[in-house]
Design a protein around this motif. Sequence first.
Motif, PDB file in Angstrom:
ATOM      1  N   UNK A   1       8.612  -3.493  -1.416  1.00 34.39           N
ATOM      2  CA  UNK A   1       8.652  -2.014  -1.125  1.00 34.39           C
ATOM      3  C   UNK A   1       8.119  -1.912   0.195  1.00 34.39           C
ATOM      4  N   UNK A   2       8.650  -2.661   1.247  1.00 36.35           N
ATOM      5  CA  UNK A   2       8.189  -2.704   2.422  1.00 36.35           C
ATOM      6  C   UNK A   2       8.242  -1.354   3.032  1.00 36.35           C
ATOM      7  N   UNK A   3       7.431  -0.632   3.758  1.00 39.60           N
ATOM      8  CA  UNK A   3       7.302   0.471   4.534  1.00 39.60           C
ATOM      9  C   UNK A   3       7.870   0.405   6.003  1.00 39.60           C
ATOM     10  N   UNK A   4       8.470   1.115   6.304  1.00 38.73           N
ATOM     11  CA  UNK A   4       8.984   0.946   7.823  1.00 38.73           C
ATOM     12  C   UNK A   4       8.211   1.660   8.805  1.00 38.73           C
ATOM     13  N   UNK A 116      -3.194  -3.363  -3.962  1.00 39.52           N
ATOM     14  CA  UNK A 116      -2.737  -2.519  -5.274  1.00 39.52           C
ATOM     15  C   UNK A 116      -2.274  -3.638  -6.158  1.00 39.52           C
ATOM     16  N   UNK A 117      -1.109  -4.465  -5.845  1.00 42.61           N
ATOM     17  CA  UNK A 117      -0.291  -5.121  -6.765  1.00 42.61           C
ATOM     18  C   UNK A 117      -1.103  -6.452  -7.218  1.00 42.61           C
ATOM     19  N   UNK A 118      -1.931  -7.031  -6.441  1.00 36.69           N
ATOM     20  CA  UNK A 118      -2.897  -8.185  -6.963  1.00 36.69           C
ATOM     21  C   UNK A 118      -3.853  -7.601  -7.967  1.00 36.69           C
ATOM     22  N   UNK A 119      -4.751  -6.616  -7.324  1.00 35.49           N
ATOM     23  CA  UNK A 119      -5.756  -6.064  -8.282  1.00 35.49           C
ATOM     24  C   UNK A 119      -5.184  -5.623  -9.632  1.00 35.49           C
ATOM     25  N   UNK A 120      -4.276  -4.778  -9.393  1.00 34.43           N
ATOM     26  CA  UNK A 120      -3.825  -4.398 -10.793  1.00 34.43           C
ATOM     27  C   UNK A 120      -2.998  -5.367 -11.604  1.00 34.43           C
ATOM     28  N   UNK A 154       2.136  -0.226  -7.828  1.00 32.23           N
ATOM     29  CA  UNK A 154       2.252  -0.253  -6.479  1.00 32.23           C
ATOM     30  C   UNK A 154       3.423   0.795  -6.041  1.00 32.23           C
ATOM     31  N   UNK A 155       4.424   1.055  -6.939  1.00 33.52           N
ATOM     32  CA  UNK A 155       5.187   2.168  -6.622  1.00 33.52           C
ATOM     33  C   UNK A 155       4.613   3.450  -6.618  1.00 33.52           C
ATOM     34  N   UNK A 156       3.670   3.451  -7.441  1.00 28.03           N
ATOM     35  CA  UNK A 156       3.198   5.106  -7.708  1.00 28.03           C
ATOM     36  C   UNK A 156       2.276   5.021  -6.431  1.00 28.03           C
ATOM     37  N   UNK A 157       1.446   4.124  -6.050  1.00 26.10           N
ATOM     38  CA  UNK A 157       0.499   4.236  -5.154  1.00 26.10           C
ATOM     39  C   UNK A 157       1.292   4.572  -3.749  1.00 26.10           C
ATOM     40  N   UNK A 178      13.056   7.602  -7.822  1.00 30.26           N
ATOM     41  CA  UNK A 178      13.862   6.325  -7.231  1.00 30.26           C
ATOM     42  C   UNK A 178      12.833   5.183  -7.404  1.00 30.26           C
ATOM     43  N   UNK A 179      11.763   5.393  -6.778  1.00 25.97           N
ATOM     44  CA  UNK A 179      10.695   4.168  -6.753  1.00 25.97           C
ATOM     45  C   UNK A 179      10.308   3.781  -8.203  1.00 25.97           C
ATOM     46  N   UNK A 180       9.967   4.749  -9.035  1.00 30.13           N
ATOM     47  CA  UNK A 180       9.699   4.325 -10.468  1.00 30.13           C
ATOM     48  C   UNK A 180      10.918   3.493 -10.925  1.00 30.13           C
TER      49      UNK A 180
END
Length: 234
Positions: A1-4, A116-120, A154-157, A178-180
Motif C-alpha cells: 500500500x505504498x502511498x504516492x 502499524x503493520x509491525x506493531x499490530x 494497516x489498510x484501515x489506518x 477497496x482497501x479492505x
Amino acid sequence: MHVPDGFLDAPTSLATGAVAVAGVAIALRGARRELDDRTAPIAGLVATFVFAGQMVNFPVAGGTSGHLLGGALAAVLAGPFTAVLCLSVVLLVQALLMADGGITALGTNVTLLALVAVVVGWLGFRAAQTVLPKRLASVPPAAAFGALVSVPAAAVAFTGLYALGGTAPIPLDTLLTAMLGWHTLIGIGETVITGFVVGGVVAVRPDLVYGARRVLATRELEIRTPQDPAGATS
C-alpha cells in the motif's frame, strides 16, 4: 500500500513524518536489546525477503497499491523493534531507487508499513500465544494470526489518514471498501506465507526465531528443573 506523493495534504504528511521519525528512534533504542549474533543475520535476510515480496504490487484505487507487507513475519523472526528498522530501510530504498512510494510520502509509508503493520502483527502474535499451547508448534500459527490482522489494520489506518487529509477525488466509502477488500485477500496470502516461513525456520533453527525465545526458555527450564540439582532452590 505504498502511498504516492500528493495523495495526502502537507499537514498530514508532516504529521506522519514526525510519527515515523519518533517510531524509528524508539526502534533504534529497542533493537539494541534484540540484536545479537543470532538476530543480526536473520534481520538482513528478513529485509531482503520483504523487499522482494513487496515488489509484487496490485493496483487498488487512486494510485495506491496493495502488496505483501511482511510486518508480522519480520517481527516474529527478528523482534518488533528490529522489524521496524528492517521495514523502514526497505521503504527508504524503494522510495529513493525504485520510485515505489513518494519521497514526501515516505513518513506516511513508514508509519503504515513499518509501524502499524509491525506493531499490530506483533501484538496479534503475542495475543495468539497466550491462548495457544506453550510449545514450539504454536509459534507458526501465532505468527500467521499476527499477519492476518496486521494487513487490514494497516489498510484501515491508511483510510483514516485519507479521511483527515486526502487530496484525491475518491469517496471515502469507496476507498475503504477497496482497501479492505483487497487487503483482506492479501492478508490471507500473507497469513499462509508467514506461517510456512516461520514454520520452516522453527523446524530447523528455532533459536533463530525471536518469537520462539520464550517457549525455548520455558522448555529449557522444564528440562533443567528435574535433572540439574544445582538449579534447585534450597
